[in-house]
Scaffold this motif. Structure first.
Motif, PDB file in Angstrom:
ATOM      1  N   ARG A  90      11.101  -2.087  -0.375  1.00  0.00           N
ATOM      2  CA  ARG A  90      10.217  -1.698  -1.482  1.00  0.00           C
ATOM      3  C   ARG A  90       9.020  -2.641  -1.517  1.00  0.00           C
ATOM      4  O   ARG A  90       8.970  -3.600  -2.264  1.00  0.00           O
ATOM      5  N   LYS A 130       5.353  -4.155  -2.108  1.00  0.00           N
ATOM      6  CA  LYS A 130       4.584  -4.271  -3.350  1.00  0.00           C
ATOM      7  C   LYS A 130       3.308  -3.440  -3.313  1.00  0.00           C
ATOM      8  O   LYS A 130       2.645  -3.272  -4.324  1.00  0.00           O
ATOM      9  N   ARG A 131       2.974  -2.917  -2.160  1.00  0.00           N
ATOM     10  CA  ARG A 131       1.723  -2.165  -2.008  1.00  0.00           C
ATOM     11  C   ARG A 131       1.836  -0.717  -2.479  1.00  0.00           C
ATOM     12  O   ARG A 131       0.839  -0.025  -2.590  1.00  0.00           O
ATOM     13  N   HIS A 174       3.678   2.277  -5.214  1.00  0.00           N
ATOM     14  CA  HIS A 174       4.318   2.502  -6.506  1.00  0.00           C
ATOM     15  C   HIS A 174       5.543   3.383  -6.290  1.00  0.00           C
ATOM     16  O   HIS A 174       5.490   4.384  -5.588  1.00  0.00           O
ATOM     17  N   TYR A 175       6.663   2.980  -6.876  1.00  0.00           N
ATOM     18  CA  TYR A 175       7.888   3.764  -6.800  1.00  0.00           C
ATOM     19  C   TYR A 175       8.342   4.094  -8.215  1.00  0.00           C
ATOM     20  O   TYR A 175       8.256   3.264  -9.110  1.00  0.00           O
ATOM     21  N   TYR A 176       8.839   5.304  -8.392  1.00  0.00           N
ATOM     22  CA  TYR A 176       9.449   5.663  -9.661  1.00  0.00           C
ATOM     23  C   TYR A 176      10.810   4.974  -9.749  1.00  0.00           C
ATOM     24  O   TYR A 176      11.325   4.465  -8.759  1.00  0.00           O
TER      25      TYR A 176
END
Length: 162
Positions: free
Chosen positions: A40, A42-43, A45-47
């Motif tokens: 995951r 940092k660049r 966006h994840y829900y």
């Protein structure tokens, strides 16, 4: 609850905690966080559902590889190390401004992925039952505690301050 309070506030324990900080190492935690960044970044966006799944994959990956053995020399190298000895790498440390020895470990393994893929196929063929519910539906659309005001009104108020 009183027992826990008594233990946590014990003066001898608090004195000991000051001393133990000299002996606690964060290397394993840093390795775990490095593995988390693999799954995951940092660049992007994840829900919430993606974050949970990616964090679980990172934990599985880390647990699979946490106790790797030190690598051994399997054939004669250009450095002349005998076969069967433990492997090391010598490199220059910019921080220490000196040469340091680093331990080399066996390569990481992602064998756990095959188990996951086999379970996915079993779920698709109805051989394995599972239940999953999205956490996204239970989260509010945003963190605002008051309703969103009219956009044009906000802009007018913002411009009137100048």
């Amino acid at each position: 609850m009183d027992t826990l309070k008594c233990i946590v506030l014990n003066k001898a324990l608090l004195r000991d905690l000051k001393q133990i900080t000299c002996f606690c190492h964060t290397g394993d935690l840093e390795v775990y966080h490095s593995v988390c960044l693999k799954y995951r970044t940092k660049r992007l966006h994840y829900y919430i559902d993606g974050m949970v799944a990616r964090t679980q994959l990172a934990a599985l990956d880390h647990n699979q590889n946490v106790e790797r053995l030190q690598a051994m020399v399997s054939n004669s190298t250009t450095y002349g190390d005998p076969v069967g000895t433990l492997r090391h790498r010598v490199q220059f440390s910019k921080a220490r401004k000196d040469w340091v020895v680093k331990t080399l470990y066996e390569p990481t393994s992602q064998d756990f992925v095959m188990d996951i893929l086999e379970d996915v196929l079993r779920i698709m063929h109805k051989e394995l039952a599972t239940s999953w519910e999205s956490q996204r539906s239970s989260y509010p659309p945003n963190i605002a505690t008051i309703p969103k005001p009219d956009r044009h009104e906000l802009i007018r108020e913002h411009q009137s301050r100048f």
